[in-house]
Design an enzyme around this catalytic site. Structure first.
Site, PDB file in Angstrom:
ATOM      1  N   LYS A  65      -1.144   2.880  -7.730  1.00 46.20           N
ATOM      2  CA  LYS A  65      -1.382   1.438  -7.921  1.00 46.20           C
ATOM      3  C   LYS A  65      -2.036   1.077  -9.255  1.00 46.20           C
ATOM      4  O   LYS A  65      -1.806  -0.008  -9.783  1.00 46.20           O
ATOM      5  CB  LYS A  65      -2.243   0.884  -6.775  1.00 46.20           C
ATOM      6  CG  LYS A  65      -1.498   0.741  -5.462  1.00 46.20           C
ATOM      7  CD  LYS A  65      -2.361   0.030  -4.432  1.00 46.20           C
ATOM      8  CE  LYS A  65      -1.648  -0.072  -3.104  1.00 46.20           C
ATOM      9  NZ  LYS A  65      -2.392  -0.911  -2.152  1.00 46.20           N
ATOM     10  N   ASP A 101      -1.648  -7.581  -2.102  1.00 44.72           N
ATOM     11  CA  ASP A 101      -2.579  -7.136  -1.057  1.00 44.72           C
ATOM     12  C   ASP A 101      -3.587  -8.227  -0.695  1.00 44.72           C
ATOM     13  O   ASP A 101      -3.861  -8.475   0.479  1.00 44.72           O
ATOM     14  CB  ASP A 101      -3.351  -5.892  -1.520  1.00 44.72           C
ATOM     15  CG  ASP A 101      -2.486  -4.635  -1.487  1.00 44.72           C
ATOM     16  OD1 ASP A 101      -1.547  -4.576  -0.681  1.00 44.72           O
ATOM     17  OD2 ASP A 101      -2.772  -3.719  -2.275  1.00 44.72           O
TER      18      ASP A 101
END
Ligand code: ATR
Length: 288
Positions: A65, A101
Site C-alpha cells: 500500500k 479505506d
C-alpha cells in the site's frame, strides 16, 4: 469486457474477488476481477503492466500500500494525506492512486442520525498502523477529535502529530489490570462522561491473535464500538461492548464500503448495495 483485480503478497485469502464478482453479476456487467500474487520486488513491473493487460485497475493490499505510490503518475489528495494507496486506476493512460479505506470506514457512521454523531464527536482509536492512519485522517476530516492509543507510544505520537491539534497520543494499555488482561482506557475518558466512537484497528481479536479486552466500565453507554477485524466477525471487543449496551459496527462494514468505492472507480457504476444482506451471507459462509 472490463476487468480489475487485487495485488498482494500473499493474496490467497483476499475477499475482494468474491465481492466485486458478486456486484458485477448483479449488475450484468461483462467483467471479471482477479487475484494476483505480486512479490515486492516485482511491484513496479506489475503495476506498469496493468494497461497492457487491459485492466481498469487493481486494489492494493499488504504489503504494497505504501510502496506502490512510487510507481504511480498521480495520487489523489486524500491518499497522499493518508500516505497509502489501496486502489490504482488506469485513467487516460495514466496510473492514479486512491485510498478508499477511510471512505469505507466512515460509511456506516455517516448513516447514523446526525444528532448522534454531533453528540459524540470524539474518537478513540486503538492502534497506530496503516489502517489507523487512514481511519484517523477521515475521522479528522469529518470533524472528530481523536485519542490514539498504541502499544508503541512513539508511533501514536507520530500519527497524532500529523493530525494536530485535534489528536492526542496515549500508551496502550495505559493501566493493565492486576491479571494483566483487561485494558483500561485513559481515566480521563471516564471522568468526562462522554460518548465515543471506539475503534479497534489492531490485529487483536483476529483468528490466532489474543482478544482485545477492554474495560467498558468507564465508557459511556451511548458510545459506539467499531471493530475492523472481520475474521471472526463477532470479536470479544464487540461482544463485550454489546453486553454493556453499546452499539456495534463489525469489520464487514469497512470491507464492503472500501470495495464499493473502488468498484465505482473501476467500473464506472455504483455498487448495487441493495444486495448487502446476501453479500454478507456469502462472506460469512462456512462450509460444513
Ligand atoms: P495495519 O496496516 O493493519 O494497520 P500495521 O501497520 O502492522 O497493520 O499496524 C498494526 C497495529 O496493531 C499497530 O498499531 C500495532 O501496535 P504497535 O505499533 O505497537 O506494533 C498493533 N498491534 C498488533 N499486535 C498487537 C498486540 N499484540 N498488542 C497491541 N497492539 C498490537
Amino acid at each position: 469486457m472490463m476487468s480489475a483485480g487485487v495485488i498482494g503478497w500473499p493474496i490467497a485469502h483476499s475477499k475482494s474477488p468474491l465481492i466485486h464478482r458478486f456486484w458485477l453479476t448483479k449488475l450484468g456487467i461483462d467483467g471479471d476481477y482477479g487475484r494476483f500474487a505480486v512479490a515486492p520486488e516485482r511491484l513496479g513491473d506489475a503495476v506498469r503492466a496493468l494497461q497492457a493487460l487491459g485492466l481498469r485497475g487493481v486494489n492494493v493490499t499488504v504489503p504494497h500500500k505504501v510502496a506502490v505510490m512510487a510507481h504511480l503518475n498521480r495520487i489523489d489528495p486524500l491518499a497522499a494525506t493518508v500516505g497509502a494507496v489501496n486502489t490504482v486506476v488506469v485513467e487516460d493512460g495514466a496510473l492514479a492512486g486512491y485510498n478508499t479505506d477511510g471512505v469505507g470506514f466512515m460509511e456506516p457512521l455517516q448513516s447514523l442520525p446526525k444528532d448522534d454523531l454531533g453528540f459524540i464527536g470524539m474518537a478513540v482509536i486503538i492502534g497506530a498502523g496503516g489502517a489507523a492512519r487512514a481511519i484517523a485522517t477521515v475521522m479528522r476530516n469529518s470533524g472528530f477529535d481523536i485519542d490514539i492509543y498504541n502499544r508503541d507510544l512513539r508511533k501514536a505520537e507520530a500519527l497524532a502529530a500529523t493530525l494536530a491539534p485535534i489528536a492526542f497520543a496515549h500508551q496502550f494499555p495505559d493501566r493493565p489490570d492486576p491479571n494483566g488482561e483487561q485494558i483500561v482506557l485513559g481515566t480521563d475518558i471516564g471522568r468526562e462522561v462522554k460518548a465515543y466512537v471506539l475503534v479497534n484497528t489492531t490485529s487483536l481479536g483476529m483468528i490466532g491473535q489474543p482478544p482485545l479486552n477492554l474495560d467498558f466500565d468507564l465508557i459511556h453507554p451511548d458510545s459506539i464500538a467499531y471493530d475492523i477485524v472481520y475474521q471472526p466477525l463477532e470479536t470479544q471487543f464487540l461482544r463485550d461492548a454489546r453486553a454493556r449496551g453499546l452499539r456495534t459496527i463489525d469489520g464487514l462494514a469497512m470491507l464492503i464500503g472500501q470495495a464499493a468505492a473502488a468498484f465505482a472507480l473501476f467500473f464506472g457504476a455504483p455498487a448495487p448495495r441493495e444486495h448487502d444482506a446476501e453479500l454478507r451471507a456469502l462472506l460469512t459462509y462456512k462450509p460444513l
